[in-house]
Scaffold this motif. Structure first.
Motif, PDB file in Angstrom:
ATOM      1  N   ALA A  89     -34.737  -5.977  10.428  1.00 15.18           N
ATOM      2  CA  ALA A  89     -33.569  -5.160  10.726  1.00 15.18           C
ATOM      3  C   ALA A  89     -33.191  -4.330   9.511  1.00 15.18           C
ATOM      4  CB  ALA A  89     -32.394  -6.054  11.142  1.00 15.18           C
ATOM      5  N   LEU A  90     -32.548  -3.201   9.772  1.00 17.32           N
ATOM      6  CA  LEU A  90     -31.911  -2.397   8.737  1.00 17.32           C
ATOM      7  C   LEU A  90     -30.422  -2.685   8.771  1.00 17.32           C
ATOM      8  CD1 LEU A  90     -33.695   1.071   9.090  1.00 17.32           C
ATOM      9  CD2 LEU A  90     -33.970  -0.603   7.252  1.00 17.32           C
ATOM     10  N   LEU A  91     -29.866  -3.024   7.615  1.00 17.90           N
ATOM     11  CA  LEU A  91     -28.471  -3.421   7.529  1.00 17.90           C
ATOM     12  C   LEU A  91     -27.715  -2.475   6.610  1.00 17.90           C
ATOM     13  CD1 LEU A  91     -29.011  -7.250   6.929  1.00 17.90           C
ATOM     14  CD2 LEU A  91     -28.667  -6.094   9.121  1.00 17.90           C
ATOM     15  N   PRO A  92     -26.422  -2.258   6.855  1.00 15.21           N
ATOM     16  CA  PRO A  92     -25.627  -1.492   5.879  1.00 15.21           C
ATOM     17  C   PRO A  92     -25.555  -2.249   4.562  1.00 15.21           C
ATOM     18  CG  PRO A  92     -24.225  -2.512   7.545  1.00 15.21           C
ATOM     19  CD  PRO A  92     -25.631  -2.703   8.015  1.00 15.21           C
ATOM     20  N   ASN A  93     -25.456  -1.499   3.477  1.00 13.37           N
ATOM     21  CA  ASN A  93     -25.524  -2.155   2.166  1.00 13.37           C
ATOM     22  C   ASN A  93     -24.311  -3.018   1.859  1.00 13.37           C
ATOM     23  OD1 ASN A  93     -23.781   0.028   1.870  1.00 13.37           O
ATOM     24  ND2 ASN A  93     -24.427   0.475  -0.211  1.00 13.37           N
ATOM     25  N   HIS A  94     -23.262  -2.929   2.683  1.00 14.10           N
ATOM     26  CA  HIS A  94     -22.107  -3.802   2.464  1.00 14.10           C
ATOM     27  C   HIS A  94     -22.209  -5.097   3.266  1.00 14.10           C
ATOM     28  CE1 HIS A  94     -20.640  -2.545   6.420  1.00 14.10           C
ATOM     29  NE2 HIS A  94     -20.823  -1.285   6.035  1.00 14.10           N
ATOM     30  N   ALA A  95     -23.310  -5.287   3.995  1.00  9.10           N
ATOM     31  CA  ALA A  95     -23.462  -6.492   4.802  1.00  9.10           C
ATOM     32  C   ALA A  95     -23.710  -7.719   3.928  1.00  9.10           C
ATOM     33  CB  ALA A  95     -24.614  -6.317   5.789  1.00  9.10           C
ATOM     34  N   LYS A  96     -23.267  -8.867   4.415  1.00  4.80           N
ATOM     35  CA  LYS A  96     -23.544 -10.151   3.764  1.00  4.80           C
ATOM     36  C   LYS A  96     -24.493 -10.930   4.661  1.00  4.80           C
ATOM     37  CE  LYS A  96     -20.402 -13.435   3.753  1.00  4.80           C
ATOM     38  NZ  LYS A  96     -20.991 -14.693   4.315  1.00  4.80           N
ATOM     39  N   VAL A  97     -25.599 -11.371   4.091  1.00  5.98           N
ATOM     40  CA  VAL A  97     -26.622 -12.094   4.838  1.00  5.98           C
ATOM     41  C   VAL A  97     -26.611 -13.561   4.405  1.00  5.98           C
ATOM     42  CG1 VAL A  97     -29.074 -12.252   5.417  1.00  5.98           C
ATOM     43  CG2 VAL A  97     -28.044 -10.013   4.988  1.00  5.98           C
ATOM     44  N   ASP A  98     -26.438 -14.452   5.369  1.00  8.11           N
ATOM     45  CA  ASP A  98     -26.488 -15.887   5.101  1.00  8.11           C
ATOM     46  C   ASP A  98     -27.709 -16.468   5.802  1.00  8.11           C
ATOM     47  OD1 ASP A  98     -23.968 -16.356   3.602  1.00  8.11           O
ATOM     48  OD2 ASP A  98     -23.051 -15.626   5.444  1.00  8.11           O
TER      49      ASP A  98
END
Length: 266
Positions: free
Chosen positions: A200-209
């Motif tokens: 996936a492409l995520l916005p750079n402000h996303a938090k990934v756990d």
């Protein structure tokens, strides 16, 4: 929505240069020649830090001087040099004055290991999680506190910055990101189930756990660039917008041109 950071030419002093080199003979020879020609001051006193080697040295230098405001200009004297400029001895101060400066922000990796201890490390290229044994990893992935994959069975998974999208991420068939893109690439490594998930492409402000399922039977390590933590239980990844590094590229062969060249390589 946040606006992309400015990438381009800035007024940079070039009177005081600090040269850093890898241990290879080629890099050490370049260090001697350039130091004799342009002088060599301690990095703390330098206007610009010049790294002589490959991408590995560039990453080490960026980590060492992240947040200091000192721009870093790499010249390729190593085997891999996507982050480096072409090596030339002549007119170095003029090249530096004409170079484009690219601000980058690292990823922050926060880890809790199986013993309950916490660890923090930063990555300029990517944070990767990999199985430690012959058995595939079982991972649960959440984005901004919402579970997106209940179970990913794989060799691993990584989160890459635009600067790192042409490194391990590309080898794992992840997307190449322009350096100014406000995106992160979430890319599986040899996914077994769901087999067709390509990331996936995520916005750079996303938090990934990322939670490790069955961590004792299927242990997993987490690595932020060169820092590895083994036997992890869960990992949280986000962009650290409070820390900035400055990379310099020749204006006639900047980051955007390198990305386009890589995209059309076959």
């Amino acid at each position: 929505m946040d606006q992309p950071e400015a990438i381009g030419r800035r007024a940079v002093k070039t009177e005081k240069l600090a040269f850093l080199a890898s241990d290879t003979e080629e890099a050490q020879q370049a260090l001697d020649q350039l130091s004799t020609r342009y002088g060599n001051v301690p990095p703390k006193e330098a206007d610009v830090i010049v790294a002589l080697g490959g991408d590995g040295l560039m990453l080490q230098t960026l980590h060492a001087y992240m947040g200091t405001g000192k721009p870093i200009y790499g010249m390729n004297r190593g085997s891999v040099g996507f982050l480096m400029n072409e090596y030339r001895e002549d007119d170095l101060p003029e090249r530096l004055q004409e170079a484009d400066i690219t601000p980058i922000h690292p990823l922050c990796m926060e880890v809790v290991d199986q013993a309950g201890y916490g660890h923090v490390a930063r990555a300029i290229n990517e944070v990767s999680m990999l199985r430690q044994t012959s058995q595939a990893a079982r991972l649960k992935i959440s984005v901004d506190d919402r579970v997106r994959l209940e179970e990913l069975i794989c060799d691993g998974v990584l989160v890459a910055t635009p600067a790192g999208s042409t490194a391990y991420n590309l080898s794992a068939h992840g997307p190449i990101l322009p350096i100014s893109a406000q995106l992160l690439a979430l890319t599986p490594i040899s996914a077994f189930r769901p087999r067709r998930w390509r990331g996936a492409l995520l916005p750079n402000h996303a938090k990934v756990d990322i939670e490790v399922l069955d961590p004792h039977k299927r242990p997993v390590s987490a690595t932020a660039d060169h820092t590895e933590i083994r036997h992890v239980a869960k990992v949280s990844i986000h962009e650290d917008s409070n820390v900035e590094g400055l990379m310099m590229f020749d204006s006639d062969h900047g980051w955007d041109e390198r990305i386009l060249t890589e995209m059309f390589r076959y």
